[in-house]
Design an enzyme around this catalytic site. Structure first.
Site, mmCIF file in Angstrom:
data_model
loop_
_atom_site.group_PDB
_atom_site.id
_atom_site.type_symbol
_atom_site.label_atom_id
_atom_site.label_comp_id
_atom_site.label_asym_id
_atom_site.label_seq_id
_atom_site.Cartn_x
_atom_site.Cartn_y
_atom_site.Cartn_z
ATOM 1 N N PRO A 5 0.806 -1.228 0.000
ATOM 2 C CA PRO A 5 0.000 0.000 0.000
ATOM 3 C C PRO A 5 0.836 1.274 0.000
ATOM 4 O O PRO A 5 0.411 2.297 -0.542
ATOM 5 C CB PRO A 5 -0.834 -0.121 1.279
ATOM 6 N N SER A 6 2.052 1.213 0.544
ATOM 7 C CA SER A 6 2.907 2.405 0.533
ATOM 8 C C SER A 6 3.324 2.766 -0.893
ATOM 9 O O SER A 6 3.763 3.888 -1.148
ATOM 10 C CB SER A 6 4.147 2.180 1.402
ATOM 11 N N HIS A 43 24.380 -11.181 9.659
ATOM 12 C CA HIS A 43 25.196 -12.240 10.257
ATOM 13 C C HIS A 43 24.396 -13.158 11.153
ATOM 14 O O HIS A 43 24.925 -13.864 11.983
ATOM 15 C CB HIS A 43 26.373 -11.637 11.018
#
Ligand SMILES: *[C@@H]1O[C@H](CO)[C@@H](O)[C@H](O)[C@H]1NC(C)=O
Ligand SMILES: *[C@@H]1O[C@H](CO)[C@@H](O)[C@H](O)[C@H]1NC(C)=O
Ligand SMILES: *[C@@H]1O[C@H](CO)[C@@H](O)[C@H](O)[C@H]1NC(C)=O
Ligand SMILES: *[C@@H]1O[C@H](CO)[C@@H](O)[C@H](O)[C@H]1NC(C)=O
Ligand SMILES: *[C@@H]1O[C@H](CO)[C@@H](O)[C@H](O)[C@H]1NC(C)=O
Ligand SMILES: *[C@@H]1O[C@H](CO)[C@@H](O)[C@H](O)[C@H]1NC(C)=O
Length: 367
Positions: A200-201, A331
């Site tokens: 939506p962004s 990591h």
């Protein structure tokens, strides 16, 4: 004179002895050549089986030794690989009974009633009432039912796809799933797209109704692919998603806009957490791999690699299409990736982490 003669005889004898033993040596090598091959092969098989067991029971870790991990994983990926159809069937049936993508992956007129209140995915209290107008814009029924989807490619955005030459292999799949309107590229990631997610962004356009062109242009890159939006994940997702549906439906009727069903996402979340996956919220990538495990014959996974270096320990970007930085996964061994490695080791899906071979060479591998 006699001494010289004796020395000469001695030399001759030495030459004979040496050449004889060389012959014996050659004879010996020749004789055991095939058994030595068989031995190498047996050792190789043993190592492959050992690596397979290791990756099947791999545990997520806070810290990993990337060097030995990359070495072992690349050895494992070079081992002969066979999908396990029993394992695939088990996963398909489990997912059907828990979550039933066919019945509830997306909101349809069939599984949603007019005036029904939809519960948001991430909230126990917020609901949204589906009015008649919105209901009429939902697809009548699940568009992909009635047939198994065949060979599916789920293409993540990992930088590991850069320079991978996997585009041809991905385009050869029967059904291709992509994420977040990621760029397509015939060389590395392929062009074919059947389903692509939109965040939506990514729908923050000014005056979408008056000026739909930028959005229309952006989505038409994907041809007739369905566009899927998590409209009911959070309340702030809903209005932009519904606006996009309203704007695109008349302009691009061949490109359906569909909404994830929040109840499907919730049951899938519960399914994996019940199987020990410890995450706050499953990633969209992992969710759609699960959907594919239920709907497809065989699932090929590309571009899912949460580390900052590849299997040859060369630095790679986080995404194949931009320069965003790798996040804290660098990591750690993230839970979802461990699960994908397990599913690969069990033969339930095929994880692609190495560059793809030429079209001629991979013809025999098409599953
Ligand atoms: C395939 O998976 C099933 C179920 O886990 C298992 O019993 C079987 O041994 C596997 N077959 C191979 C060839 O690994
Ligand atoms: C899944 O949903 C479809 C459509 O509603 C239904 O026909 C099917 O029986 C369901 N399957 C399971 C395993 O519940
Ligand atoms: C839905 O609700 C509206 C108003 O709340 C009502 O007018 C309409 O008849 C309802 N429709 C159905 C199919 O229940
Ligand atoms: C496509 O891939 C090639 C080779 O990796 C790269 O040079 C090019 O920039 C890529 N194009 C896009 C649009 O990502
Ligand atoms: C896309 O949809 C249109 C209209 O339904 C159709 O004419 C066209 O052949 C489709 N294209 C592809 C690549 O399927
Ligand atoms: C991809 O290939 C280009 C050109 O050969 C090279 O400059 C670039 O570093 C490579 N990128 C990765 C991530 O391997």
């Amino acid at each position: 004179m006699a001494g010289v003669f004796l020395q000469w005889i001695f030399r001759l004898l030495m030459v004979l002895v040496i050449s004889q033993s060389v012959c014996v040596m050659f004879y010996y090598i020749h004789d055991t050549h095939s058994s030595r091959d068989a031995m190498t092969e047996a050792l190789q098989k043993l190592r492959c089986a050992k690596l397979r067991r290791k990756f099947t029971v791999l545990k997520p870790a806070k810290r990993i030794d990337m060097k030995s991990f990359a070495q072992e994983l690349s050895d494992f990926l070079n081992c002969p690989y066979k999908p396990n159809t029993t394992e695939q069937d088990i996963n398909r049936i489990r997912l059907q009974f828990c979550c039933n993508a066919t019945g509830s992956f997306i909101l349809t007129q069939r599984n949603t009633a007019i005036n029904q209140s939809i519960q948001y995915e991430t909230s126990n209290t917020e609901t949204y009432k589906i009015n008649a107008a919105l209901h009429s814009m939902l697809p009548e029924d699940f568009p992909w039912s009635g047939r198994r989807l065949g060979r599916c490619a789920v293409v993540g955005s990992g930088g590991i796809l850069k320079n991978s030459s996997c585009g041809h292999e991905i385009d050869n799949a029967d059904f291709v799933i992509r994420f977040n309107l990621a760029t397509v590229n015939d060389s590395d990631v392929g062009l074919k797209t059947d389903l692509i997610t939109i965040n939506p962004s990514q729908l923050r356009y000014k005056n979408l109704q008056k000026n739909p062109d930028p959005l229309v242009e952006r989505v038409s890159v994907y041809g007739n692919a369905s566009l899927i939006i998590p409209a009911f994940a959070y309340t702030f997702c809903t209005s932009a998603s519904i606006k996009a549906l309203k704007v695109l439906q008349p302009i691009r009727p061949q490109q359906p806009v569909v909404f994830f069903s929040p109840s499907y996402l919730r049951t899938l979340d519960r399914f994996w957490k019940g199987r020990g996956l410890r995450v706050v919220r499953l990633s969209t990538g992992f969710l759609l791999i699960s959907t594919a495990l239920e709907l497809c014959e065989h699932v090929h996974v590309y571009g899912f690699w949460p580390f900052g270096t590849d299997l040859q320990e060369q630095p790679i970007p986080y995404h194949y299409y931009d320069l965003s930085r790798p996040n804290t996964h660098m990591h750690k061994m993230p839970e979802e990736f461990v699960r994908l490695l397990q599913l690969h080791s069990q033969g339930a899906l095929t994880l692609h982490l190495q560059p793809c071979s030429s079209p001629e060479a991979d013809r025999g591998n098409n599953l």
